[in-house]
Design an enzyme around this catalytic site. Structure first.
Site, short mmCIF file in Angstrom:
data_model
loop_
_atom_site.label_atom_id
_atom_site.label_comp_id
_atom_site.label_asym_id
_atom_site.label_seq_id
_atom_site.Cartn_x
_atom_site.Cartn_y
_atom_site.Cartn_z
N ARG A 292 -5.58 0.11 7.07
CA ARG A 292 -6.71 -0.82 6.89
C ARG A 292 -6.35 -2.14 7.55
O ARG A 292 -7.20 -2.90 7.95
CB ARG A 292 -6.98 -1.05 5.40
N HIS B 203 7.41 4.31 -4.86
CA HIS B 203 6.60 3.09 -4.79
C HIS B 203 6.83 2.27 -6.06
O HIS B 203 6.92 2.83 -7.16
CB HIS B 203 5.10 3.44 -4.68
N GLU C 125 7.34 9.36 -5.33
CA GLU C 125 6.33 10.11 -4.57
C GLU C 125 6.77 11.57 -4.46
O GLU C 125 7.94 11.86 -4.22
CB GLU C 125 6.17 9.52 -3.17
N CYS D 143 4.61 3.04 4.45
CA CYS D 143 5.48 3.72 3.47
C CYS D 143 5.43 5.23 3.66
O CYS D 143 6.47 5.89 3.69
CB CYS D 143 5.06 3.35 2.04
N1 PCA Z 1 4.11 -1.09 1.06
C1 PCA Z 1 3.29 -0.58 2.16
C2 PCA Z 1 4.14 -0.76 3.39
C3 PCA Z 1 5.27 -1.62 3.02
C4 PCA Z 1 5.22 -1.72 1.55
O1 PCA Z 1 6.04 -2.28 0.83
C5 PCA Z 1 2.79 0.84 1.92
O2 PCA Z 1 2.60 1.24 0.75
O3 PCA Z 1 2.59 1.57 2.89
#
Ligand code: PCA
Length: 209
Positions: free
Chosen positions: A99, A178, A89, A152
């Protein structure tokens, strides 16, 4: 100002959320070796931490770990199930909105994470080099310009605010990756390469001003 220990990196993944029974981010992190040799022949200790999917609470746990370990770098990871690439990111935004509720039952609806904080905070990881290094392994990777508005992004924003704007300026590199819902072994391989990349480069690369 004391600098973080060059040989220590904190790597985090999340517990399951949203009714899932696993979270590939933690499954991948747990398979990363405890020690990694970087491109300069240095041994890097990887300190792993599994975080709860809870707004603010995830960062509070991570902060305690940062204070006790004093790492040179913190890389947090989470699942983005709709993606197919490993996606470092670029920027965290000052918004929290879900959501679904987090694992404590809290569901913010379009609120600022920090009412006085900046709108966005850049990762200080060398994200472009990480993408190249992961692709060179044959694992698809690309940059992402939005970590969403759920836990996240909340963790990423609070981490960057702590790393960049509080007393800790420039003491440690920090950012977020991610991961897609793929074989945890591949995720671990990609994360290992990211650790190698970040620990081999002298400084994090920010956009030129
Ligand atoms: N993905 C979520 C929260 C925890 C995770 O593994 C997100 O993208 O916010």
């Amino acid at each position: 100002m004391t600098c973080g220990d060059d040989t220590k990196i904190i790597l985090t993944g999340f517990e399951p959320f949203g009714g899932m029974d696993k979270n590939p981010s933690w499954d991948g992190v747990s398979l990363v070796p405890d020690t990694i040799s970087n491109n300069k022949g240095e041994q890097i200790s990887v300190i792993k931490l599994r975080l709860p999917v809870v707004f603010s609470g995830a960062f509070e746990l991570l902060k305690d770990k940062i204070i006790s370990v004093r790492p040179s770098c913190v890389i947090c990871t989470g699942l983005a199930a709709s993606r197919s690439d490993i996606t470092p990111e670029v920027i965290a935004v000052n918004v929290m909105s879900g959501r679904i509720a987090d694992n404590s039952g809290f569901r913010p609806d379009w609120e600022k994470i920090d009412p006085c904080g900046p709108d966005g905070l850049f990762s200080t990881l060398p994200y472009r080099e990480m993408v190249s290094a992961v692709n060179a392994l044959g694992i698809s990777s690309s940059l992402s310009f939005s970590a969403g508005t759920f836990v996240c992004n909340d963790l990423f924003y609070r981490l960057m605010k702590y790393a960049v704007t509080e007393d800790n300026a420039r003491q440690f590199k920090a950012g977020f990756i991610h991961v897609p819902d793929i074989d945890p072994g591949l995720i671990a391989k990609a994360l290992c390469e990211c650790v190698r990349t970040v620990s081999s480069l002298p400084t994090a690369l920010l956009p030129k001003s």
